[in-house]
Design an enzyme around this catalytic site. Structure first.
Site, PDB file in Angstrom:
ATOM      1  N   ILE A   1       0.819  -1.205   0.000  1.00  0.00           N
ATOM      2  CA  ILE A   1       0.000   0.000   0.000  1.00  0.00           C
ATOM      3  C   ILE A   1       0.856   1.259   0.000  1.00  0.00           C
ATOM      4  O   ILE A   1       0.502   2.267  -0.631  1.00  0.00           O
ATOM      5  CB  ILE A   1      -0.994   0.008   1.203  1.00  0.00           C
ATOM      6  CG1 ILE A   1      -1.960   1.193   1.095  1.00  0.00           C
ATOM      7  CG2 ILE A   1      -0.264   0.017   2.527  1.00  0.00           C
ATOM      8  CD1 ILE A   1      -2.793   1.204  -0.173  1.00  0.00           C
TER       9      ILE A   1
ATOM     10  N   GLU B   1      -7.077  -2.308   5.600  1.00  0.00           N
ATOM     11  CA  GLU B   1      -7.070  -2.988   6.896  1.00  0.00           C
ATOM     12  C   GLU B   1      -5.935  -4.000   6.961  1.00  0.00           C
ATOM     13  O   GLU B   1      -5.403  -4.442   5.954  1.00  0.00           O
ATOM     14  CB  GLU B   1      -8.403  -3.696   7.152  1.00  0.00           C
ATOM     15  CG  GLU B   1      -9.035  -4.380   5.962  1.00  0.00           C
ATOM     16  CD  GLU B   1      -8.216  -5.477   5.326  1.00  0.00           C
ATOM     17  OE1 GLU B   1      -7.640  -6.288   6.084  1.00  0.00           O
ATOM     18  OE2 GLU B   1      -8.145  -5.552   4.094  1.00  0.00           O
TER      19      GLU B   1
ATOM     20  N   GLY C   1      -5.654  -6.895   0.604  1.00  0.00           N
ATOM     21  CA  GLY C   1      -6.165  -5.935   1.576  1.00  0.00           C
ATOM     22  C   GLY C   1      -5.291  -4.701   1.611  1.00  0.00           C
ATOM     23  O   GLY C   1      -4.721  -4.296   0.609  1.00  0.00           O
ATOM     24  N   GLU C   2      -5.205  -4.071   2.792  1.00  0.00           N
ATOM     25  CA  GLU C   2      -4.380  -2.883   3.026  1.00  0.00           C
ATOM     26  C   GLU C   2      -4.909  -1.635   2.322  1.00  0.00           C
ATOM     27  O   GLU C   2      -4.353  -0.555   2.472  1.00  0.00           O
ATOM     28  CB  GLU C   2      -2.924  -3.087   2.588  1.00  0.00           C
ATOM     29  CG  GLU C   2      -2.208  -4.250   3.237  1.00  0.00           C
ATOM     30  CD  GLU C   2      -0.774  -4.420   2.744  1.00  0.00           C
ATOM     31  OE1 GLU C   2      -0.307  -3.556   1.955  1.00  0.00           O
ATOM     32  OE2 GLU C   2      -0.120  -5.411   3.130  1.00  0.00           O
ATOM     33  N   GLY C   3      -5.957  -1.753   1.498  1.00  0.00           N
ATOM     34  CA  GLY C   3      -6.393  -0.647   0.652  1.00  0.00           C
ATOM     35  C   GLY C   3      -5.721  -0.648  -0.703  1.00  0.00           C
ATOM     36  O   GLY C   3      -5.859   0.312  -1.474  1.00  0.00           O
TER      37      GLY C   3
END
Length: 335
Positions: free
Chosen positions: A81, A158, A299-301
């Site tokens: 990210i 997240e 994830g992580e955006g």
């Protein structure tokens, strides 16, 4: 305003509809901003990290301490990210929403810690009502502050070992779908581990019984990071921001937010189709069309960061592309 925007889009120097999803994106963004010349300002992704009590039941391939380790990686600018956001000129904010360890103070870390992970929802509710209220309050205040700083487009990521189990439980409860349709391999678990994961989650469902109230579902099965994303999305809607929705976990948070505020869909841009098994069915339930499918499930955006240039280009064509009239080009003959 929508009719004016559609007219402007249709009379660009192209066949009607030939820019596909970019056209519907431009219409959505202009409608949200109530402008024929919309602008994206200070794009930001907020990454929330927290631990889950259910992780002690062996539902993930990774130990719980990875949540803390990845939080440090975010702060050290070493995660995916960080790379994608840096190159796409997106600001990152990192939040400790409830990591199961003491996290040393860091100038780039926002402390919104509710507790050291949620309770194990195999034997208890993940959090009490006061903790859920606190999640909404803290993340809402954060987004209000980001909005006051000029940001009008925001995404949420997240990190939390065990959070695909939490998201699957939320999805199953709200959508009324069997857990087998909502549960995937998360951090690349084996088939044997997946069978174990589904078995554990069915026991959790049996323990708590049917739930219908969205906040009760979030309180029972959510993680602190999922609850804070939900509260953040609601605050972003109140601030009339564009909301970039990431993958499976963030979509589960959005699912609860949309139950609480159905109009939030007007502002939501679904960035990608996660390769996590349940995400396709969740998007179908939400009647949402993702911008891209790159078989990502990190994830992580990261889906938000990757999709952001597409969102930018939708605005650029609306604002900069010539119209038939301005370019002196003939339109299609009327029949």
């Amino acid at each position: 305003m929508k009719n004016e925007l559609q007219h402007k889009i249709d009379f660009k120097t192209k066949p009607v509809g030939s820019l596909g999803v970019l056209e519907s994106l431009a219409l959505q963004i202009g409608s949200v901003q109530q402008s024929l010349t919309p602008v994206l300002k200070s794009p930001t992704i907020v990454v929330f990290a927290a631990d889950h009590g259910i992780a002690t039941e062996g539902v993930s391939a990774y130990p719980q301490e990875v949540t803390h380790q990845m939080l440090i990686n975010f702060l050290n600018q070493g995660a995916a990210i960080n790379v994608f956001s840096r190159h796409n000129k997106i600001a990152i904010q990192v939040v400790d929403a409830g990591v199961n360890s003491e996290v040393a103070p860091h100038p780039d870390l926002i402390d919104a810690k509710i507790g050291r992970g949620t309770k194990n929802f195999l034997v208890d509710q993940a959090m009490n009502a006061a903790a859920l209220d606190r999640c909404f309050a803290l993340s809402g205040q954060l987004v209000d502050s980001i909005a006051r700083g000029g940001c009008n487009i925001i995404g949420f990521g997240e990190m939390g070992i065990g959070n695909t189990s939490s998201a699957a439980m939320i999805m199953s409860a709200v959508c009324g779908l069997p857990l087998e349709q909502c549960t995937g391999r998360g951090t690349a678990i084996s088939q044997e581990q997946l069978d174990h994961k589904i078995n554990i989650l069915k026991q959790c469902q049996d323990f708590h019984g049917p739930l219908t109230d969205p906040q009760a579902i979030l309180q029972t099965y959510g993680g602190f990071e999922i609850a804070q994303i939900c509260g953040a999305m609601l605050a972003a809607y109140r601030n009339n921001m564009l909301i970039m929705v990431d993958g499976f976990i963030s979509s589960a948070a959005y699912l609860i937010a949309s139950q609480l505020q159905p109009q939030i869909k007007d502002n939501a841009i679904f960035c990608h189709l996660s390769d996590e098994y349940g995400h396709r069915y969740l998007l179908e339930y939400l009647d949402a069309e993702p911008l891209v499918n790159l078989r990502m499930r990190l994830g992580e955006g990261t889906g938000c960061a990757i999709a952001y240039p597409i969102i930018e280009n939708a605005v650029h064509f609306l604002n900069e592309m010539a119209s038939f009239e301005s370019a002196g080009i003939s339109t299609k003959n009327a029949l």
